[in-house]
Write an enzyme that holds these catalytic residues in place. Sequence first.
Site, short mmCIF file in Angstrom:
data_model
loop_
_atom_site.label_atom_id
_atom_site.label_comp_id
_atom_site.label_asym_id
_atom_site.label_seq_id
_atom_site.Cartn_x
_atom_site.Cartn_y
_atom_site.Cartn_z
N HIS A 57 0.84 -1.21 0.00
CA HIS A 57 0.00 0.00 0.00
C HIS A 57 0.87 1.26 0.00
CE1 HIS A 57 -3.96 -2.01 1.15
NE2 HIS A 57 -3.06 -3.00 1.13
N ASP B 35 -6.36 5.27 2.89
CA ASP B 35 -6.48 3.86 2.54
C ASP B 35 -7.82 3.29 3.01
OD1 ASP B 35 -4.21 1.64 1.71
OD2 ASP B 35 -5.89 0.79 2.84
#
Length: 483
Positions: free
Chosen positions: A20, A125
């Site tokens: 990520h 996120d």
Amino acid sequence: MSSENRELHIFLFPFMAYGHMIPVSDMAKLFAAQGVKTTIITTPLNAPTFSKSTRSRKTNSGRIEIEIKTIKFPSQEAGLPEGCENLDSLPTPEFANNFSKALGLLQEPLERLLFEDQPSCLVADMFFPWATDAAAKFGIPRLVFHGISFFALAASDCVRRYQPFKNMSSDSEPFVIPNLPGEIKMTRAQVPYFLKENIENDLTQLMKQAHDSEVGSYGIVVNSFYELEPVYADYYRKLLGRKAWHIGPLSLCNRDNEEKSYRGKEVSIDEHECLKWLNSKKPNSVVYVCFGSMARFSNSQLKEIAAGLEATRLEFIWVVRRGKNDDDVGKEDWLPEGFEERMEGKGLIIRGWAPQVPILDHGAVGGFVTHCGWNSTLEGIAAGLPMVTWPVSAEQFYNEKLVTQVLKIGVGVGDQMWVSVEGDSVKREAIEKAVTQIMVGEEAEEMRSRSKGLAEQARGAIEKGGSSHFDLNALIEELSCQR
Ligand code: UDP
């Protein structure tokens, strides 16, 4: 660079795992290159990863375009050992629940930063579902970053909604994912456990909250390009009715080998040596084997991989996540007897972290054995490579279906199962067969040629006037109007 965009200030808040953090680093460079003031929010131990990968981005006056701010990671409060600020550093997978708990505790310090800096937008996120409410408190839009494809977003939505696995009599019987274009097949064994079983824990709760907060958010940014998956991009936007901007492949914003290598962890090999090794090989002759930043295999599975690679008689680079920090350092009992001596000059084993993108982009590399993490999959596509798909967990099985059933640029290593820790079920014969299939013969050439076509489209997408370049600018313009 547009001077108007300077007024726009984007906060990027990535989840603390390399799969990520890496694309968010690239995303920061993209926004900054458009003149947007860009701040990455992370925790102290994760900050160096970002400062290293964004350090090359300076203006002519030497000013760094991307700012990195830190908030304390609540390890102690969440029952995690000190220094555990990244999913990669969990002592055992059982600590995943504590990690989820820590993520929830980051809301307050993030809100403090939002108050102090008053940015115009928060890209957070999916694993921070509370970020939608946090942004709303300050009257700014929250965008979600999942780090996955439109295909995986659409397929997982259909599987969650229609639960087709419930009607199956066995784990291995294939079903077609209902309502998803393309007659995509998968099995119950490949569905994540938190969808199949009625387990209530911090993780399953987090997944549910993530879904709800996506629906309530302003929209999503996707690391993909339209030409790769037009049907599924349209499906997500039109059928699910959500706003989305595709701005990838993000890895392509790194132009030279140095930039391409500074992604994620410190590389465990001299990058120049590695590329020199590849320079001595014929075009498309080397297979690259790597399973991303999280997947771990048992010793017996590693032995099968070694034996399978040896049996192909092909040259290879194999990245094994055994390094300096492992308990079993010095013990090489995961390699067959005499393997490295026999493979001298033919196979290169990288223990730890590889400069993946420069390797994939090298002309000597002709195929990629991947766990189908979305970053790796897209990097393989951007390099024009056929792939052996070996999914393990997360949304990797959906990415596999995209590669094998839709794009037809890869073959599966076998009927894998979704596992949260490690796989050890693939035999050497299956590995040999799949690797040979993507490297040698007519079928391999056809897959390579399709993949090369996609790679060209990927490059076109990020150029001025391309679909991802267009979407990036459309997003910036829309956010500027919001202010
Ligand atoms: N990566 C790398 N070197 C390695 C292993 C991984 O540079 O030795 C990078 C890879 O290029 C990709 C990311 O780490 O950008 C892994 O992300 P992915 O989504 O493929 O898998 P995950 O690690 O999330 O399972």
